[in-house]
Motif scaffolding. Structure first.
Motif, PDB file in Angstrom:
ATOM      1  N   ALA A 101       0.812  -1.211   0.000  1.00  0.00           N
ATOM      2  CA  ALA A 101       0.000   0.000   0.000  1.00  0.00           C
ATOM      3  C   ALA A 101       0.850   1.267   0.000  1.00  0.00           C
ATOM      4  O   ALA A 101       0.543   2.224  -0.714  1.00  0.00           O
ATOM      5  CB  ALA A 101      -0.944   0.002   1.206  1.00  0.00           C
ATOM      6  N   TYR A 102       1.934   1.285   0.797  1.00  0.00           N
ATOM      7  CA  TYR A 102       2.677   2.523   1.022  1.00  0.00           C
ATOM      8  C   TYR A 102       4.189   2.420   0.860  1.00  0.00           C
ATOM      9  O   TYR A 102       4.882   3.419   1.001  1.00  0.00           O
ATOM     10  CB  TYR A 102       2.385   3.058   2.428  1.00  0.00           C
ATOM     11  CG  TYR A 102       0.935   3.366   2.641  1.00  0.00           C
ATOM     12  CD1 TYR A 102       0.313   4.412   1.965  1.00  0.00           C
ATOM     13  CD2 TYR A 102       0.172   2.609   3.512  1.00  0.00           C
ATOM     14  CE1 TYR A 102      -1.025   4.701   2.153  1.00  0.00           C
ATOM     15  CE2 TYR A 102      -1.174   2.888   3.718  1.00  0.00           C
ATOM     16  CZ  TYR A 102      -1.762   3.932   3.030  1.00  0.00           C
ATOM     17  OH  TYR A 102      -3.090   4.212   3.231  1.00  0.00           O
ATOM     18  N   PRO A 104       8.052  -0.064   1.487  1.00  0.00           N
ATOM     19  CA  PRO A 104       8.767  -0.734   2.573  1.00  0.00           C
ATOM     20  C   PRO A 104       9.137   0.181   3.744  1.00  0.00           C
ATOM     21  O   PRO A 104       9.123  -0.254   4.890  1.00  0.00           O
ATOM     22  CB  PRO A 104      10.029  -1.291   1.921  1.00  0.00           C
ATOM     23  CG  PRO A 104       9.960  -0.966   0.491  1.00  0.00           C
ATOM     24  CD  PRO A 104       8.738  -0.178   0.216  1.00  0.00           C
ATOM     25  N   ALA A 105       9.442   1.438   3.478  1.00  0.00           N
ATOM     26  CA  ALA A 105       9.796   2.342   4.582  1.00  0.00           C
ATOM     27  C   ALA A 105       8.600   2.536   5.507  1.00  0.00           C
ATOM     28  O   ALA A 105       8.751   2.555   6.738  1.00  0.00           O
ATOM     29  CB  ALA A 105      10.275   3.687   4.039  1.00  0.00           C
ATOM     30  N   ALA A 106       7.416   2.665   4.937  1.00  0.00           N
ATOM     31  CA  ALA A 106       6.203   2.801   5.756  1.00  0.00           C
ATOM     32  C   ALA A 106       5.953   1.526   6.547  1.00  0.00           C
ATOM     33  O   ALA A 106       5.554   1.578   7.714  1.00  0.00           O
ATOM     34  CB  ALA A 106       5.006   3.128   4.875  1.00  0.00           C
ATOM     35  N   ALA A 107       6.192   0.379   5.938  1.00  0.00           N
ATOM     36  CA  ALA A 107       5.989  -0.896   6.634  1.00  0.00           C
ATOM     37  C   ALA A 107       6.928  -1.001   7.829  1.00  0.00           C
ATOM     38  O   ALA A 107       6.519  -1.400   8.926  1.00  0.00           O
ATOM     39  CB  ALA A 107       6.191  -2.066   5.679  1.00  0.00           C
ATOM     40  N   SER A 108       8.181  -0.631   7.634  1.00  0.00           N
ATOM     41  CA  SER A 108       9.153  -0.678   8.712  1.00  0.00           C
ATOM     42  C   SER A 108       8.760   0.280   9.834  1.00  0.00           C
ATOM     43  O   SER A 108       8.779  -0.083  11.017  1.00  0.00           O
ATOM     44  CB  SER A 108      10.547  -0.333   8.177  1.00  0.00           C
ATOM     45  OG  SER A 108      11.494  -0.362   9.209  1.00  0.00           O
ATOM     46  N   GLY A 109       8.394   1.484   9.484  1.00  0.00           N
ATOM     47  CA  GLY A 109       7.960   2.453  10.477  1.00  0.00           C
ATOM     48  C   GLY A 109       6.708   2.016  11.197  1.00  0.00           C
ATOM     49  O   GLY A 109       6.574   2.202  12.416  1.00  0.00           O
ATOM     50  N   PHE A 110       5.789   1.420  10.469  1.00  0.00           N
ATOM     51  CA  PHE A 110       4.528   0.978  11.055  1.00  0.00           C
ATOM     52  C   PHE A 110       4.745  -0.083  12.131  1.00  0.00           C
ATOM     53  O   PHE A 110       4.141  -0.020  13.194  1.00  0.00           O
ATOM     54  CB  PHE A 110       3.598   0.443   9.960  1.00  0.00           C
ATOM     55  CG  PHE A 110       2.282  -0.062  10.466  1.00  0.00           C
ATOM     56  CD1 PHE A 110       1.343   0.812  11.006  1.00  0.00           C
ATOM     57  CD2 PHE A 110       1.966  -1.406  10.410  1.00  0.00           C
ATOM     58  CE1 PHE A 110       0.123   0.350  11.476  1.00  0.00           C
ATOM     59  CE2 PHE A 110       0.764  -1.883  10.879  1.00  0.00           C
ATOM     60  CZ  PHE A 110      -0.166  -1.003  11.411  1.00  0.00           C
ATOM     61  N   ILE A 111       5.597  -1.043  11.875  1.00  0.00           N
ATOM     62  CA  ILE A 111       5.781  -2.095  12.884  1.00  0.00           C
ATOM     63  C   ILE A 111       6.657  -1.646  14.044  1.00  0.00           C
ATOM     64  O   ILE A 111       6.555  -2.191  15.135  1.00  0.00           O
ATOM     65  CB  ILE A 111       6.317  -3.414  12.290  1.00  0.00           C
ATOM     66  CG1 ILE A 111       7.733  -3.255  11.785  1.00  0.00           C
ATOM     67  CG2 ILE A 111       5.383  -3.967  11.233  1.00  0.00           C
ATOM     68  CD1 ILE A 111       8.466  -4.563  11.683  1.00  0.00           C
ATOM     69  N   ARG A 112       7.489  -0.622  13.841  1.00  0.00           N
ATOM     70  CA  ARG A 112       8.421  -0.185  14.887  1.00  0.00           C
ATOM     71  C   ARG A 112       7.881   0.929  15.767  1.00  0.00           C
ATOM     72  O   ARG A 112       8.387   1.150  16.860  1.00  0.00           O
ATOM     73  CB  ARG A 112       9.737   0.273  14.249  1.00  0.00           C
ATOM     74  CG  ARG A 112      10.495  -0.873  13.618  1.00  0.00           C
ATOM     75  CD  ARG A 112      11.789  -0.493  12.904  1.00  0.00           C
ATOM     76  NE  ARG A 112      12.343   0.779  13.258  1.00  0.00           N
ATOM     77  CZ  ARG A 112      12.608   1.751  12.376  1.00  0.00           C
ATOM     78  NH1 ARG A 112      12.362   1.585  11.106  1.00  0.00           N
ATOM     79  NH2 ARG A 112      13.131   2.877  12.777  1.00  0.00           N
ATOM     80  N   PHE A 146      -4.798   1.162   9.284  1.00  0.00           N
ATOM     81  CA  PHE A 146      -3.703   1.936   8.709  1.00  0.00           C
ATOM     82  C   PHE A 146      -3.754   1.952   7.185  1.00  0.00           C
ATOM     83  O   PHE A 146      -3.605   3.008   6.578  1.00  0.00           O
ATOM     84  CB  PHE A 146      -2.366   1.386   9.193  1.00  0.00           C
ATOM     85  CG  PHE A 146      -1.181   2.171   8.713  1.00  0.00           C
ATOM     86  CD1 PHE A 146      -0.870   3.391   9.291  1.00  0.00           C
ATOM     87  CD2 PHE A 146      -0.380   1.690   7.687  1.00  0.00           C
ATOM     88  CE1 PHE A 146       0.238   4.123   8.854  1.00  0.00           C
ATOM     89  CE2 PHE A 146       0.711   2.418   7.248  1.00  0.00           C
ATOM     90  CZ  PHE A 146       1.028   3.645   7.821  1.00  0.00           C
ATOM     91  N   ILE A 147      -3.964   0.804   6.574  1.00  0.00           N
ATOM     92  CA  ILE A 147      -3.939   0.790   5.099  1.00  0.00           C
ATOM     93  C   ILE A 147      -5.233   1.331   4.503  1.00  0.00           C
ATOM     94  O   ILE A 147      -5.268   1.638   3.319  1.00  0.00           O
ATOM     95  CB  ILE A 147      -3.604  -0.608   4.517  1.00  0.00           C
ATOM     96  CG1 ILE A 147      -4.658  -1.640   4.846  1.00  0.00           C
ATOM     97  CG2 ILE A 147      -2.217  -1.046   4.947  1.00  0.00           C
ATOM     98  CD1 ILE A 147      -4.450  -2.957   4.170  1.00  0.00           C
TER      99      ILE A 147
END
Length: 149
Positions: A101-102, A104-112, A146-147
């Protein structure tokens, strides 16, 4: 497997013109769920290493170091613990949906990062706990929200 990914991408791009953004995001989460169950460990770990890197992936899976990840990604070994397998499945599902959706950087930020829908806990920390299956519904609900925004 390449056929599945190519067909899925083709049908997704055709379908995306016929559906609204929230429907597309719902499809992303459904696709992520199916992939998290169907794909072999090696494929999921390789994907997570590419999107998150070894340190974040290892931390989210509750590993003290990233060395086993190389052996899992090569198919040489599988995780020994069902808890780690559950963490891997959930982590893959979340990262795939958010990255699609957004990015890999957003995915990393989202889980952290602290998540207000999870009482300001980070998904990474919730995954590391012993009660990961109890947290799964909350994690997926936060991902869906979120998505869909």
């Amino acid at each position: 497997m390449a056929t599945f990914e190519t067909s899925a991408a083709t049908s997704s791009s055709k379908a995306s013109s016929d559906i609204g953004p929230s429907d597309r995001h719902g499809e992303l989460l459904d696709d992520a769920h199916k992939r998290s169950i169907r794909l072999p460990t090696a494929v999921k770990v390789t994907y997570l290493l590419e999107k998150l890197g070894p340190r974040v992936t290892a931390a989210a899976l509750g590993l003290s170091d990233a060395r086993p990840l190389r052996r899992w990604s090569s198919g040489e070994l599988e995780p020994r613990s069902e808890t780690v397998e559950d963490r891997l499945r959930i982590l893959y599902q979340v990262v795939f949906a958010v990255a699609e959706a957004y990015g890999p950087a957003a995915a990393s930020g989202f889980i952290r990062s602290a998540n207000p829908q999870l009482n300001d806990d980070a998904i990474l920390l919730l995954l590391r706990g012993d009660d990961v299956l109890d947290q799964e519904k909350r994690i997926i609900a936060a991902t869906r929200s979120f998505i869909s925004e």
